[in-house]
Design a protein around this motif. Structure first.
Motif, PDB file in Angstrom:
ATOM      1  N   ASP A  41       0.848  -1.192   0.000  1.00  0.00           N
ATOM      2  CA  ASP A  41       0.000   0.000   0.000  1.00  0.00           C
ATOM      3  C   ASP A  41       0.887   1.247   0.000  1.00  0.00           C
ATOM      4  O   ASP A  41       2.123   1.146   0.039  1.00  0.00           O
ATOM      5  CB  ASP A  41      -0.960   0.015   1.206  1.00  0.00           C
ATOM      6  CG  ASP A  41      -0.249  -0.170   2.539  1.00  0.00           C
ATOM      7  OD1 ASP A  41       0.944   0.180   2.639  1.00  0.00           O
ATOM      8  OD2 ASP A  41      -0.893  -0.665   3.490  1.00  0.00           O
ATOM      9  N   SER A  72      -1.734   1.429  -7.596  1.00  0.00           N
ATOM     10  CA  SER A  72      -2.612   2.463  -7.041  1.00  0.00           C
ATOM     11  C   SER A  72      -3.905   1.890  -6.489  1.00  0.00           C
ATOM     12  O   SER A  72      -4.564   1.065  -7.122  1.00  0.00           O
ATOM     13  CB  SER A  72      -2.930   3.495  -8.132  1.00  0.00           C
ATOM     14  OG  SER A  72      -3.822   4.468  -7.651  1.00  0.00           O
ATOM     15  N   ASN A  73      -4.246   2.360  -5.302  1.00  0.00           N
ATOM     16  CA  ASN A  73      -5.505   1.997  -4.660  1.00  0.00           C
ATOM     17  C   ASN A  73      -6.055   3.261  -4.015  1.00  0.00           C
ATOM     18  O   ASN A  73      -5.415   3.857  -3.148  1.00  0.00           O
ATOM     19  CB  ASN A  73      -5.276   0.911  -3.605  1.00  0.00           C
ATOM     20  CG  ASN A  73      -6.569   0.372  -3.036  1.00  0.00           C
ATOM     21  OD1 ASN A  73      -7.580   1.069  -2.963  1.00  0.00           O
ATOM     22  ND2 ASN A  73      -6.547  -0.887  -2.630  1.00  0.00           N
ATOM     23  N   LYS A  75      -8.147   3.930  -1.790  1.00  0.00           N
ATOM     24  CA  LYS A  75      -8.299   3.997  -0.338  1.00  0.00           C
ATOM     25  C   LYS A  75      -6.988   4.409   0.339  1.00  0.00           C
ATOM     26  O   LYS A  75      -6.997   4.913   1.464  1.00  0.00           O
ATOM     27  CB  LYS A  75      -8.772   2.656   0.222  1.00  0.00           C
ATOM     28  CG  LYS A  75      -7.750   1.541   0.185  1.00  0.00           C
ATOM     29  CD  LYS A  75      -8.298   0.269   0.826  1.00  0.00           C
ATOM     30  CE  LYS A  75      -7.243  -0.838   0.883  1.00  0.00           C
ATOM     31  NZ  LYS A  75      -7.770  -2.072   1.506  1.00  0.00           N
ATOM     32  N   ASP A  76      -5.848   4.235  -0.363  1.00  0.00           N
ATOM     33  CA  ASP A  76      -4.548   4.626   0.192  1.00  0.00           C
ATOM     34  C   ASP A  76      -4.365   6.143   0.179  1.00  0.00           C
ATOM     35  O   ASP A  76      -3.739   6.700   1.083  1.00  0.00           O
ATOM     36  CB  ASP A  76      -3.401   4.004  -0.606  1.00  0.00           C
ATOM     37  CG  ASP A  76      -3.342   2.493  -0.497  1.00  0.00           C
ATOM     38  OD1 ASP A  76      -3.964   1.940   0.434  1.00  0.00           O
ATOM     39  OD2 ASP A  76      -2.668   1.877  -1.333  1.00  0.00           O
TER      40      ASP A  76
END
Length: 223
Positions: A41, A72-73, A75-76
């Motif tokens: 993350d 890429s996420n 929520k990060d």
């Protein structure tokens, strides 16, 4: 042990002598581009970059691969994503003890930067969401006045694409060319800088531009 594209913080290349290798080993520098970890993350990526930059050298290929390995996420990074309807925003994620910094840049529809340099810093950029157009330019010829900037290349960056630039490579401009979708990018600057030069595309004339943050650590900066 592979050593590739090793540079000092000022961008000058390093000849990897035995003494340099000993220094690298003493600092436990990450130099093997075949063994780059995969951050789970953004928080882990930030932590790994802190380890990588704990010495006096920058391995451009290793850092590029490390940033590529992070997928890429939203929520990060959602907590850092702050938009302004009139300009793109620079949102500070980590200040790296003054040695480097990590920023989230938010580009609303049709927003873009000026043509600019990087004040002798290394610049790593990753597209986290949407698409961005990077246009590279030659440095203007100081011997000629009012000369249009020379374009070198255009690159469309899609989600998870990474690019790198420093002043020896040239200048660039970054744009979100979409009229319907915003974009997000992650930037790592080492060393950090408070001022850069912006360039007029038609004349090549430079002006000083102060670097400011729209937010720090998820909180909007008071004007």
């Amino acid at each position: 042990m592979e050593v590739t594209n090793l540079q000092r913080f000022d961008g000058s290349h390093v000849t990897c002598t035995e003494q340099i290798r000993d220094q690298i080993k003493a600092h436990e520098m990450k130099i093997n581009t075949e063994q780059v970890p995969v951050p789970k993350d953004l928080k882990e990526l930030v932590s790994l970059l802190r380890q990588v930059f704990a010495h006096d050298y920058v391995n451009v290929d290793y850092v590029t691969k490390l940033i590529e390995n992070y997928k890429s996420n939203a929520k990060d990074w959602r907590q850092y994503a702050k938009y302004d309807p009139h300009k793109y925003t620079r949102n500070l994620i980590d200040e790296g003890n003054g040695k480097y910094n990590i920023l989230l840049l938010c580009w609303a529809e049709s927003q873009g930067s000026s043509i600019h340099d990087h004040s002798n810093a290394h610049c790593f950029m990753k597209c986290l969401d949407g698409e961005l157009l990077e246009t590279k330019y030659e440095w203007p010829d100081d011997s000629q006045e009012n000369q249009e900037m020379k374009e070198r290349s255009k690159t469309v960056m899609k989600k998870n694409d990474v690019c790198y630039i420093n002043d020896s490579i040239g200048l660039h401009r970054v744009e979100n060319t979409s009229h319907t979708r915003p974009s997000i990018s992650l930037h790592v600057y080492i060393p950090p800088y408070l001022e850069c030069k912006g360039f007029d595309q038609q004349t090549g004339k430079a002006r000083s531009c102060k670097i400011t943050f729209y937010s720090k650590f998820g909180n909007k900066v008071s004007n």
